[in-house]
Design a protein around this motif. Structure first.
Motif, PDB file in Angstrom:
ATOM      1  N   THR A   1      56.929  24.465  14.241  1.00 35.03           N
ATOM      2  CA  THR A   1      56.956  23.753  12.969  1.00 35.03           C
ATOM      3  C   THR A   1      57.895  24.418  11.982  1.00 35.03           C
ATOM      4  N   PHE A   2      58.021  25.740  12.084  1.00 35.15           N
ATOM      5  CA  PHE A   2      58.941  26.450  11.198  1.00 35.15           C
ATOM      6  C   PHE A   2      60.345  26.537  11.796  1.00 35.15           C
TER       7      PHE A   2
ATOM      8  N   TYR B   1      60.876  18.528  16.074  1.00 35.19           N
ATOM      9  CA  TYR B   1      61.203  18.774  14.667  1.00 35.19           C
ATOM     10  C   TYR B   1      62.702  18.806  14.421  1.00 35.19           C
TER      11      TYR B   1
ATOM     12  N   GLY C   1      59.152  19.900   3.079  1.00 38.23           N
ATOM     13  CA  GLY C   1      59.099  20.106   4.522  1.00 38.23           C
ATOM     14  C   GLY C   1      58.298  21.335   4.904  1.00 38.23           C
ATOM     15  N   TYR C   2      58.484  22.394   4.142  1.00 38.49           N
ATOM     16  CA  TYR C   2      57.749  23.620   4.451  1.00 38.49           C
ATOM     17  C   TYR C   2      56.291  23.557   3.992  1.00 38.49           C
TER      18      TYR C   2
ATOM     19  N   PRO D   1      62.593  22.611  11.910  1.00 35.67           N
ATOM     20  CA  PRO D   1      63.340  22.161  10.731  1.00 35.67           C
ATOM     21  C   PRO D   1      64.462  23.124  10.339  1.00 35.67           C
TER      22      PRO D   1
ATOM     23  N   ALA E   1      50.468  22.793  10.294  1.00 31.67           N
ATOM     24  CA  ALA E   1      50.551  23.400  11.621  1.00 31.67           C
ATOM     25  C   ALA E   1      50.152  24.869  11.579  1.00 31.67           C
TER      26      ALA E   1
ATOM     27  N   THR F   1      64.787  16.238  11.828  1.00 31.49           N
ATOM     28  CA  THR F   1      65.698  16.741  10.796  1.00 31.49           C
ATOM     29  C   THR F   1      67.108  16.173  10.962  1.00 31.49           C
TER      30      THR F   1
ATOM     31  N   ALA G   1      54.494  21.893   6.660  1.00 31.52           N
ATOM     32  CA  ALA G   1      54.420  22.784   7.820  1.00 31.52           C
ATOM     33  C   ALA G   1      53.187  23.680   7.760  1.00 31.52           C
TER      34      ALA G   1
END
Length: 478
Positions: free
Chosen positions: A161-162, A42, A311-312, A165, A318, A46, A315
């Protein structure tokens, strides 16, 4: 740490058990290997726009992912076909060292071509580390904890995943992409140094064969051809490359069926094998989930969502995977098979319903429509997460005698192939159905409708396969 530790049979397979004194260091090492790979994936996604702005190479943008995935297939395969005297903890050292070298090459790269070399070395190391996360399960944990350990690895991806990014965004904001890669080098060195001390050797009964070079080369070639097919603009060339990739896969299957040097465990090529059905179920579920690669784009173009928010939101997929993995980890036998089936159905339906929620023009960012689409994004991940740990446990139970390493490494191979094929198929579908021509809002709407209609089908097919999954410790020879 000893190669096998026994806990009382009545011990509850809770996640906290993995962090007890007996398993703490093994859990930290295996989780760290997967975390390193997941977070870096990730972070790189980014950072890529910043890298291109700095050193150029926009035409090679997609290859940063393609070459990484292809190399990870090679790395995971080596774990299974390694020389007899090379133990699993030595493989871990090799994987960590390769990952560190690749990160260093990326950090000092003067051109995009050099970055790609670094990404290839990184991918090779990542293939080692992720495959070992599964291969070590039977050495680090007792059987009651196998499914729980697989759940932990799903949680690692959810956290990554958090984190990925966010970390990547911090470095990208300061144009410090080189420092982001450099940061991974000392972490890799620490892991390589710790592996022989904190992990068991991983020695055991193993059938050793020659390296299946023809199958490996053909599979990697198929991944590369599909990646080319997803990016070229000429429809005829796109079709030719896709056909060539399919031919490569079919030839691989033919060779594997008769070869003495096999890539997969014995009998896996035949659908009459329970292990083959488990692997194919994994592959199909991953192909469907990879339709998420275009979710941020559609959120931004069709729903006027900012890049950060999009993006979030993606996420959450996931997060759904992680939440489902924790919710269903304790199930066994028929109940475990039932949640695999239900999960495949949820993934298929949620993906298909994005056709009427995500594939809508919503320039005012209507909150209700976005909320409904977000729920389906979450459910896509929740569906695959319901059954993934149980599919991994099936692989460990069904592996033929002496081929558990090969069976475990094949999980990572299926992950890499599922991700590569899914992303490539998504690219072929959207580029063929209007994303580029006519492009804009109209093209995005058409492409989104076709994408989620077609990529819901692999998960739907997986439902049929789950109806014939074995119950309990069915022999692989069945």
């Amino acid at each position: 740490m000893s190669d096998s530790v026994i806990i009382p049979k009545e011990a509850a397979p809770r996640l906290s058990s993995l962090f007890s004194r007996a398993y703490l260091f093994g859990t930290l090492m295996l989780g760290s290997g997967i975390m390193l790979h997941a977070v870096e994936t990730y972070i790189t996604a980014t950072l890529m726009p910043s890298i291109v702005r700095d050193i150029g190479g926009l035409s090679l943008f997609a290859w940063a992912t393609t070459i990484y995935v292809a190399a990870s297939v090679l790395g995971s395969t080596f774990v299974a076909v390694r020389p007899e005297r090379v133990t699993l903890n030595r493989c871990y050292v090799f994987g960590a060292v390769l990952f560190g070298i690749g990160s260093l090459v990326c950090a000092i790269a003067p051109t995009m071509e050099t970055v790609l070399i670094g990404r290839a070395i990184q991918g090779l190391g990542a293939g080692f580390l992720v495959a070992l996360g599964y291969a070590f399960i039977r050495f680090v944990y007792p059987e009651p904890l196998w499914s729980t350990a697989s759940t932990l690895y799903a949680a690692v991806w959810g956290i990554a995943t958090f984190l990925g990014p966010t970390i990547g965004g911090i470095f990208a904001a300061g144009s410090a992409w080189r420092e982001a890669f450099a940061l991974l080098v000392p972490l890799s060195i620490l892991m390589a140094f710790s592996a022989p001390k904190l992990l068991p050797s991983g020695e055991g009964e193993r059938v050793t064969t020659k390296t299946p070079f023809p199958q490996i080369v053909l599979l990697v070639a198929a991944v590369v051809l599909l990646s080319f097919a997803s990016s070229v603009t000429a429809p005829v060339l796109r079709g030719a490359l896709a056909v060539a990739a399919v031919v490569g896969i079919l030839v691989t299957i033919t060779i594997e069926r008769h070869a003495q040097a096999r890539l997969l465990p014995a009998g896996t090529i035949s659908l009459s094998s329970p292990l083959a059905r488990v692997y194919l179920t994994m592959l199909l579920l991953l192909v469907t989930i990879c339709s998420d690669v275009y979710i941020p784009y559609f959120l931004q173009v069709l729903h006027a969502v900012t890049p950060l928010v999009s993006g979030y939101l993606v996420a959450l997929l996931a997060l759904g995977w992680t939440a489902a993995a924790f919710t269903t980890a304790s199930l066994k036998g028929r109940r475990a098979n039932q949640v695999i089936l239900v999960g495949a159905a949820i993934e298929a339906v949620a993906t298909a319903l994005l056709v009427i929620t995500l594939a809508r023009y919503n320039p005012q960012s209507n909150v209700l429509l976005l909320a409904i689409a977000t729920v389906f994004i979450f459910l896509m991940g929740f569906g695959i997460g319901m059954g993934w740990a149980h599919l991994v446990t099936h692989v460990l139970h069904l592996a033929p005698a002496g081929e558990t390493d090969k069976a475990s490494a094949a999980i990572t191979t299926m992950q890499a192939l599922g991700s590569a094929f899914g992303a490539a198929l998504a690219g072929i579908i959207v580029n063929t159905t209007g994303l580029v021509e006519p492009g804009g809002t109209e093209g995005a709407l058409t492409a989104a409708r076709w994408l989620y209609s077609l990529l819901a089908l692999p998960a739907a097919l997986a439902i049929l396969l789950t109806l014939k999954l074995p119950v309990g410790k069915t022999a692989a020879s069945h």
